[in-house]
Design a protein around this motif. Structure first.
Motif, PDB file in Angstrom:
ATOM      1  N   PHE A  62      77.606  38.524  14.043  1.00  0.00           N
ATOM      2  CA  PHE A  62      78.099  37.212  13.915  1.00  0.00           C
ATOM      3  C   PHE A  62      77.442  36.291  13.323  1.00  0.00           C
ATOM      4  CE2 PHE A  62      79.540  39.411  17.895  1.00  0.00           C
ATOM      5  CZ  PHE A  62      80.903  39.600  17.394  1.00  0.00           C
ATOM      6  N   ASP A  63      77.989  35.368  13.000  1.00  0.00           N
ATOM      7  CA  ASP A  63      77.462  34.084  12.221  1.00  0.00           C
ATOM      8  C   ASP A  63      76.770  33.411  13.398  1.00  0.00           C
ATOM      9  OD1 ASP A  63      77.824  34.770   9.863  1.00  0.00           O
ATOM     10  OD2 ASP A  63      79.647  33.846   9.624  1.00  0.00           O
ATOM     11  N   THR A  64      75.698  32.453  13.177  1.00  0.00           N
ATOM     12  CA  THR A  64      75.246  31.502  14.300  1.00  0.00           C
ATOM     13  C   THR A  64      76.489  30.499  14.316  1.00  0.00           C
ATOM     14  OG1 THR A  64      72.966  31.831  13.341  1.00  0.00           O
ATOM     15  CG2 THR A  64      73.443  29.879  14.686  1.00  0.00           C
ATOM     16  N   PRO A  65      76.908  30.268  15.516  1.00  0.00           N
ATOM     17  CA  PRO A  65      77.602  29.207  15.986  1.00  0.00           C
ATOM     18  C   PRO A  65      77.436  27.835  15.283  1.00  0.00           C
ATOM     19  CG  PRO A  65      76.885  30.204  18.145  1.00  0.00           C
ATOM     20  CD  PRO A  65      76.069  30.430  16.896  1.00  0.00           C
ATOM     21  N   ALA A  66      78.660  27.411  14.566  1.00  0.00           N
ATOM     22  CA  ALA A  66      78.632  26.080  13.584  1.00  0.00           C
ATOM     23  C   ALA A  66      77.966  25.023  14.190  1.00  0.00           C
ATOM     24  CB  ALA A  66      80.152  25.826  13.229  1.00  0.00           C
TER      25      ALA A  66
ATOM     26  N   GLN B  66      63.812  24.102  15.598  1.00  0.00           N
ATOM     27  CA  GLN B  66      63.519  23.467  17.077  1.00  0.00           C
ATOM     28  C   GLN B  66      64.725  22.444  17.653  1.00  0.00           C
ATOM     29  OE1 GLN B  66      59.520  22.687  18.793  1.00  0.00           O
ATOM     30  NE2 GLN B  66      58.833  23.412  16.635  1.00  0.00           N
ATOM     31  N   VAL B  67      65.166  21.903  16.620  1.00  0.00           N
ATOM     32  CA  VAL B  67      66.240  20.888  17.006  1.00  0.00           C
ATOM     33  C   VAL B  67      67.633  21.494  17.379  1.00  0.00           C
ATOM     34  CG1 VAL B  67      67.436  18.829  16.333  1.00  0.00           C
ATOM     35  CG2 VAL B  67      65.087  19.038  15.810  1.00  0.00           C
ATOM     36  N   ALA B  68      67.794  22.706  16.565  1.00  0.00           N
ATOM     37  CA  ALA B  68      68.805  23.504  16.509  1.00  0.00           C
ATOM     38  C   ALA B  68      68.767  24.277  18.106  1.00  0.00           C
ATOM     39  CB  ALA B  68      69.079  24.493  15.627  1.00  0.00           C
ATOM     40  N   GLY B  69      67.492  24.573  18.346  1.00  0.00           N
ATOM     41  CA  GLY B  69      67.556  24.935  19.882  1.00  0.00           C
ATOM     42  C   GLY B  69      67.830  24.532  20.905  1.00  0.00           C
ATOM     43  N   VAL B  70      67.884  22.903  20.835  1.00  0.00           N
ATOM     44  CA  VAL B  70      68.131  22.144  21.893  1.00  0.00           C
ATOM     45  C   VAL B  70      69.687  22.195  21.870  1.00  0.00           C
ATOM     46  CG1 VAL B  70      68.425  19.725  22.589  1.00  0.00           C
ATOM     47  CG2 VAL B  70      66.326  20.746  21.755  1.00  0.00           C
ATOM     48  N   GLU B  71      70.504  22.178  20.634  1.00  0.00           N
ATOM     49  CA  GLU B  71      71.973  22.123  20.705  1.00  0.00           C
ATOM     50  C   GLU B  71      72.494  23.543  21.131  1.00  0.00           C
ATOM     51  OE1 GLU B  71      74.350  19.999  19.928  1.00  0.00           O
ATOM     52  OE2 GLU B  71      75.578  21.717  19.712  1.00  0.00           O
TER      53      GLU B  71
ATOM     54  N   PRO C 283      78.376  23.677  23.441  1.00  0.00           N
ATOM     55  CA  PRO C 283      79.301  24.632  24.037  1.00  0.00           C
ATOM     56  C   PRO C 283      78.853  25.959  24.043  1.00  0.00           C
ATOM     57  CG  PRO C 283      80.192  23.445  21.969  1.00  0.00           C
ATOM     58  CD  PRO C 283      78.924  22.989  22.307  1.00  0.00           C
ATOM     59  N   GLN C 284      79.097  26.843  25.236  1.00  0.00           N
ATOM     60  CA  GLN C 284      78.895  28.285  25.053  1.00  0.00           C
ATOM     61  C   GLN C 284      79.912  29.037  24.915  1.00  0.00           C
ATOM     62  OE1 GLN C 284      75.226  28.703  25.737  1.00  0.00           O
ATOM     63  NE2 GLN C 284      75.200  26.437  25.402  1.00  0.00           N
ATOM     64  N   ASP C 285      80.978  28.791  24.412  1.00  0.00           N
ATOM     65  CA  ASP C 285      82.066  29.649  24.189  1.00  0.00           C
ATOM     66  C   ASP C 285      81.746  30.631  23.196  1.00  0.00           C
ATOM     67  OD1 ASP C 285      82.404  26.690  24.400  1.00  0.00           O
ATOM     68  OD2 ASP C 285      84.587  26.986  23.738  1.00  0.00           O
ATOM     69  N   ALA C 286      80.952  30.333  22.256  1.00  0.00           N
ATOM     70  CA  ALA C 286      80.666  31.591  21.211  1.00  0.00           C
ATOM     71  C   ALA C 286      79.819  32.384  21.862  1.00  0.00           C
ATOM     72  CB  ALA C 286      80.007  30.704  20.070  1.00  0.00           C
TER      73      ALA C 286
ATOM     74  N   SER D 113      67.562  34.632  19.227  1.00  0.00           N
ATOM     75  CA  SER D 113      67.942  35.828  18.442  1.00  0.00           C
ATOM     76  C   SER D 113      69.250  36.471  18.769  1.00  0.00           C
ATOM     77  CB  SER D 113      66.920  36.865  18.178  1.00  0.00           C
ATOM     78  OG  SER D 113      65.723  36.019  17.785  1.00  0.00           O
ATOM     79  N   LYS D 114      69.184  37.261  20.062  1.00  0.00           N
ATOM     80  CA  LYS D 114      70.328  37.878  20.444  1.00  0.00           C
ATOM     81  C   LYS D 114      71.453  36.947  20.985  1.00  0.00           C
ATOM     82  CE  LYS D 114      67.085  40.989  19.919  1.00  0.00           C
ATOM     83  NZ  LYS D 114      66.861  41.925  18.705  1.00  0.00           N
ATOM     84  N   THR D 115      71.189  35.996  21.873  1.00  0.00           N
ATOM     85  CA  THR D 115      72.138  35.072  22.506  1.00  0.00           C
ATOM     86  C   THR D 115      73.018  34.324  21.817  1.00  0.00           C
ATOM     87  OG1 THR D 115      70.684  35.104  24.303  1.00  0.00           O
ATOM     88  CG2 THR D 115      72.443  33.709  24.375  1.00  0.00           C
ATOM     89  N   TYR D 116      72.469  33.797  20.503  1.00  0.00           N
ATOM     90  CA  TYR D 116      73.015  32.995  19.669  1.00  0.00           C
ATOM     91  C   TYR D 116      73.329  33.554  18.203  1.00  0.00           C
ATOM     92  CZ  TYR D 116      72.546  29.681  23.758  1.00  0.00           C
ATOM     93  OH  TYR D 116      72.597  29.181  24.839  1.00  0.00           O
TER      94      TYR D 116
END
Ligand code: PLP
Length: 388
Positions: free
Chosen positions: A42-46, A274-279, A284-287, A235-238
């Motif tokens: 999958f792609d990384t969530p938008a 790292q900033v993306a890691g906070v987001e 949202p966790q739907d992805a 890596s795996k979760t997102y």
């Protein structure tokens, strides 16, 4: 050319070699189905991509504190506290480029040459590689197919000695997809309780990819948190393998030592990542839920398809995105089978022995691929096996 002696003891991750071979075949015009590398397709969530792009535009282009930006360490501490039911302070978090460096740092910081490190087998090859590299000794505990690839607890008890310095746990497991139950974790904790010098490296990188069962961390067991290093990451979760973002959670004094190792190795993780890691953790966790739903359908398809092939037998994994089918009934061994599946029918898989001696007789397939490609691969494997 002269290399240091210790380089001769360093292992590797075969998945990367097979991926390179598969890519070379593709470059020559072959059609290859990739079931070798352990990464979501999958792609990384938008929202995560957007957060990183904005961060770059907003000046997140400099070095950061070596252990991670404060807001990310706080976010991770809260996430681990909530999901493991323990208290975690931001000082206990070390943010790393992927979860993998935590293995290297933990072994470098805590294990002496001659010490023993108990670990599952088959297992992620880097634990063994690191332990050998520094001149310590890996001691293997079999993950048995008959027990759904859980730890053999009698063997685990026998494997502990006065030289044991660290125990590695990995649940859900790469390569088997096996999961340690609460009862098994309690037994492991019970056996380690009166051995306060033994550290635990608990690799929980697949903790969010579980089917019909909850994640159990040994850090949640009484007396275990202080000597447990939780390894987890994005890596795996997102679906963020290429971003390189992971972390370790441990007691503050050890976190400082790991940070020192990080300063010596890479300074810090890319700031915008790292900033993306906070987001990722706060958005949202739907992805994530959608990916796990898709993995479940693929798991069911791949297990059913493999069990339909005469000579192959496959247990139903309860976590991660791997299956570990038994191929001992076939006339060729796992190494030849893996090699010929790629060369002759364009299906890239790994031999079980890429994960240690107890992987003999097995293949590892990553089902982080579309149902269409999984069907194609199963058809090719079935035809190949029937023609043997
Ligand atoms: N731990 C296990 C068991 C893995 O399978 C992997 C990757 O395949 C990692 C850790 C490393 O993940 P990362 O990409 O975050 O370094």
């Amino acid at each position: 050319m002269h290399f240091s002696e210790r380089m001769s003891r360093l292992g590797t991750e075969t998945a990367f070699n097979v991926l390179a071979r598969a890519k070379a075949l593709e470059a020559k015009g072959h059609d290859v189905v990739h079931l070798e590398i352990g990464e979501p397709d999958f792609d990384t969530p938008a929202n995560i991509i957007e957060a990183a792009a904005n961060a770059l535009r907003n000046g997140w282009t400099h070095y950061t504190p070596a252990a991670g930006i404060p807001i990310l360490r706080e976010t991770i501490a809260t996430h681990i506290a909530d999901t493991r039911g323990i208290k975690v302070a931001p000082e206990q978090v070390v943010v790393t480029p992927g979860g993998k460096p935590i293995m290297f740092y933990a072994v470098l910081a805590l294990v002496e040459p001659g010490d023993e490190v108990v670990m599952p087998n088959p297992t992620f090859p880097i634990y063994e590689s690191m332990v050998n590299y520094i001149g310590a000794k890996p001691v293997f505990v079999k993950l048995a197919e008959e027990e759904g690839f859980g730890f053999d607890l009698d063997m685990f008890a026998d494997s502990l000695s006065d030289k044991t310095r660290m125990v590695v746990l990995n649940s859900p497991s790469n390569p088997t997809g096996g999961v340690l139950s609460k009862a098994q974790i309690e037994t492991v904790a019970g056996l380690l309780r009166d051995r306060p010098d033994v550290w635990i490296l608990s690799d929980e990188i697949y903790s969010r990819i579980l089917y019909d069962t909850d994640h159990v961390s040994i850090a949640s067991e009484p007396d275990m948190q202080d000597r447990t290093i939780i390894l987890d990451g994005y890596s795996k979760t997102y679906a963020m393998t290429g971003w390189r973002l992971g972390y370790g959670v441990m007691q503050p004094e050890l976190a400082q030592r790991m940070t020192q190792l990080q300063i010596n190795a890479v300074s810090c993780v890319n700031a915008a990542t790292q900033v993306a890691g906070v987001e990722a953790l706060t958005g949202p966790q739907d992805a994530v839920n959608d990916m796990v739903t898709a993995f479940r359908a693929r798991r069911d398809a791949v297990v059913a398809g493999l069990n339909d092939i005469p000579g192959i037998r496959c247990v139903m994994p309860r976590g991660a995105f791997y299956v570990f089918p038994n191929v001992t009934a076939l006339p060729i061994d796992q190494d030849e089978l893996a090699r010929r599946l790629l060369d002759e029918v364009g299906v890239a898989v790994l031999s079980g022995t890429a994960f240690g001696a107890y992987g003999k007789g097995y293949l590892r397939l990553s089902y982080a691929n579309s149902l269409e490609n999984i069907d194609k691969a199963l058809g090719r494997i079935g035809d190949f096996v029937k023609a043997l």
